[in-house]
Design an enzyme around this catalytic site. Structure first.
Site, PDB file in Angstrom:
ATOM      1  N   HIS A 142      92.075  35.961  28.468  1.00  0.00           N
ATOM      2  CA  HIS A 142      90.694  35.472  28.464  1.00  0.00           C
ATOM      3  C   HIS A 142      90.505  34.783  29.814  1.00  0.00           C
ATOM      4  O   HIS A 142      91.443  34.183  30.350  1.00  0.00           O
ATOM      5  CB  HIS A 142      90.562  34.467  27.312  1.00  0.00           C
ATOM      6  N   ASP A 219      98.045  29.858  25.226  1.00  0.00           N
ATOM      7  CA  ASP A 219      96.657  29.818  24.774  1.00  0.00           C
ATOM      8  C   ASP A 219      96.665  30.225  23.297  1.00  0.00           C
ATOM      9  O   ASP A 219      96.810  31.400  22.965  1.00  0.00           O
ATOM     10  CB  ASP A 219      95.834  30.794  25.624  1.00  0.00           C
ATOM     11  N   GLN A 222      93.358  32.027  19.495  1.00  0.00           N
ATOM     12  CA  GLN A 222      93.144  33.067  18.487  1.00  0.00           C
ATOM     13  C   GLN A 222      94.258  33.123  17.448  1.00  0.00           C
ATOM     14  O   GLN A 222      94.270  34.003  16.605  1.00  0.00           O
ATOM     15  CB  GLN A 222      92.976  34.446  19.164  1.00  0.00           C
ATOM     16  N   LYS A 245      86.677  27.360  16.812  1.00  0.00           N
ATOM     17  CA  LYS A 245      87.199  28.650  16.325  1.00  0.00           C
ATOM     18  C   LYS A 245      88.010  28.475  15.043  1.00  0.00           C
ATOM     19  O   LYS A 245      88.462  29.442  14.455  1.00  0.00           O
ATOM     20  CB  LYS A 245      88.075  29.309  17.392  1.00  0.00           C
ATOM     21  N   CYS A 392      84.902  38.008  27.728  1.00  0.00           N
ATOM     22  CA  CYS A 392      85.565  37.159  28.737  1.00  0.00           C
ATOM     23  C   CYS A 392      86.952  37.694  29.088  1.00  0.00           C
ATOM     24  O   CYS A 392      87.882  36.905  29.350  1.00  0.00           O
ATOM     25  CB  CYS A 392      85.668  35.707  28.277  1.00  0.00           C
TER      26      CYS A 392
END
Ligand SMILES: Cc1ncc(COP(=O)(O)O)c(C=O)c1O
Length: 437
Positions: A142, A219, A222, A245, A392
């Site tokens: 991303h 990261d 997700q 999220k 993104c």
């Protein structure tokens, strides 16, 4: 086509949907089918109520006032930190509040930049980057986990390199092993790509990075809402996630750091609330996490995020994961059976069988002959919300010869019916646009 048995759902997603007021909305004549949870999740009433309750009854400046309300607010704020830290297996002092994953990744990159110009003293020297040092990311990033590293490279003279992705969406670990070497100072990568949905091999990448003494930055945007997470057990130095999220409010996120890393890193933002002593010429800083929390903090959002993780824990992250695995299989098996659809990140065996890899319920795809935006509008006209565009992740789309794709993504409140309504609509897209049937 798929041989392994489907995971089973151990809670009633239909009943759970009653906790999310927005899921009862209609889009025109259609009930809302929300398949855009990877962009932002919907919020249960308990999260909305937690923020309102704080603002209605307990609002005051934290860590500053001597009055009762301020003490109550501070306690709620720090309790929220403990709850969210616990959700990712961390200690409260290992969790820094940020305004989201983007802010967290910039915080790390700018802190390393400050170490590179000598800030933070001797302790921070090990984080300093010099010309010719290397920062390794992946081709799947991303932009939030790419551009801060581009900027850090530009400021320090370091070189940005990337681990390529195979045609089937798996990271090229052989290339990673060759790439990560003596000059590597940082290895930053996603736990789960927001386009491919594949869970990356964190242990292998951490081992490669640790082998050369590089800092690892994960990261976890997700993965945090979908997979049970124990960040210390994953062995990463730093990890970030976004509250919105994972059923929480906007403008709140977390940065987890191993204690020795946070203690040695110089701050990025400076100002009020992160100091012990200030003179007109200099300042001394508080230990982490406050060292990284300059200025007034997102207090009601932190309390809302704590309510969100309590909600997720109430359902149980193992149960969430099993439900979403089932949805993921239904989604991908269904999409594979629609003519003219190309799934991004779709590993298969040499005989064309589906290859089982760990993943979350997120599928990005291209429809032959129909632009992603047209697909999105077609679905929207049936009440179905998906994400269209580059999500993104322009370099990854370029890698697959695309400028845009359609992405359907689920969460714990997504039902099999949602997936079936979506699949039924998708199967009519090409005929509708005269691109085939
Ligand atoms: C993998 C990944 N990383 C980072 C981000 C950035 O998150 P935020 O915009 O909440 O800071 C996103 C958001 O889409 C994402 O999916």
């Amino acid at each position: 086509m798929t041989s392994a048995p489907l995971p089973t759902t151990t809670f009633d997603p239909q009943a759970l949907r009653g906790d999310f007021p927005i899921l009862g909305e209609r889009i025109g004549d259609h009930p809302l089918v929300y398949l855009d949870s990877a962009a932002t999740s919907q919020k249960p009433q308990s999260v909305i109520d937690a923020e309102v309750a704080f603002l209605t009854r307990s609002n005051a400046a934290v860590h500053r006032g001597a009055h009762t309300l301020a003490a109550d607010a501070t306690e709620l704020f720090e309790d929220a930190r403990a709850s969210v830290a616990g959700f990712v297996g961390a200690e409260p002092e290992q969790l820094v509040w940020t305004s989201g994953a983007t802010a967290g990744l910039n915080l790390v990159a700018y802190s390393l930049g400050n170490a590179s110009i000598g800030r933070g003293g001797a302790e921070a020297r090990r984080f300093a980057l010099a010309a010719g040092d290397e920062i390794v990311v992946t081709e799947t990033e991303h932009h939030a986990n790419l551009i801060p590293w581009q900027e850090l490279a530009a400021r320090t003279g370091a070189v940005l390199r990337h681990i390529p992705v195979h045609d089937d969406g798996m990271l090229d670990l052989e290339a990673a092993a060759n790439l990560i070497g003596d000059r590597t100072r940082v290895v930053a990568f996603p736990h789960v790509s927001n386009v491919l949905g594949i869970v990356n091999p964190v242990a292998e990448l951490v081992a490669l990075a640790q082998g050369v003494g590089a800092l690892t930055v994960l990261d976890a945007c997700q993965s945090a809402p979908h997979i049970p997470l124990d960040l210390p057990a994953l062995g990463v130095d730093v990890a970030v996630f976004s509250g919105h999220k994972m059923l929480g409010p906007y403008a709140i996120g977390g940065l987890y750091g191993r204690s020795e890393v946070l203690e040695a890193l110089p701050p990025f933002l400076t100002g009020g609330s992160m100091i012990t002593t200030v003179t007109l010429d200099s300042a001394e800083y508080l230990p982490p996490p406050q060292r990284f929390e300059a200025g007034t903090q997102p207090v009601s959002q932190a309390i809302g995020l704590a309510a969100a993780v309590r909600y997720l824990e109430g359902v149980g992250m193992d149960a969430v994961h099993a439900h979403e695995r089932m949805l993921e299989r239904r989604l991908r098996d269904g999409l594979r059976s629609v003519a003219g659809i190309r799934l991004l990140g779709d590993p298969s065996t040499s005989s064309g069988q589906v290859r089982e890899v760990e993943r979350v319920a997120l599928s990005a795809f291209d429809v032959d002959g129909v632009h992603a935006h047209d697909v999105g509008q077609f679905l929207d006209s049936r009440g179905i919300a998906v994400r269209v565009g580059h999500h993104c992740a322009q370099p990854l789309h370029r890698r697959f010869g695309l400028t845009a794709s359609v992405r359907a993504s689920a969460a714990l409140y997504t039902t099999e019916d949602d997936v079936d309504v979506f699949l039924d609509a998708v199967s009519g897209v090409r005929a509708y646009f005269g691109a085939g049937r």
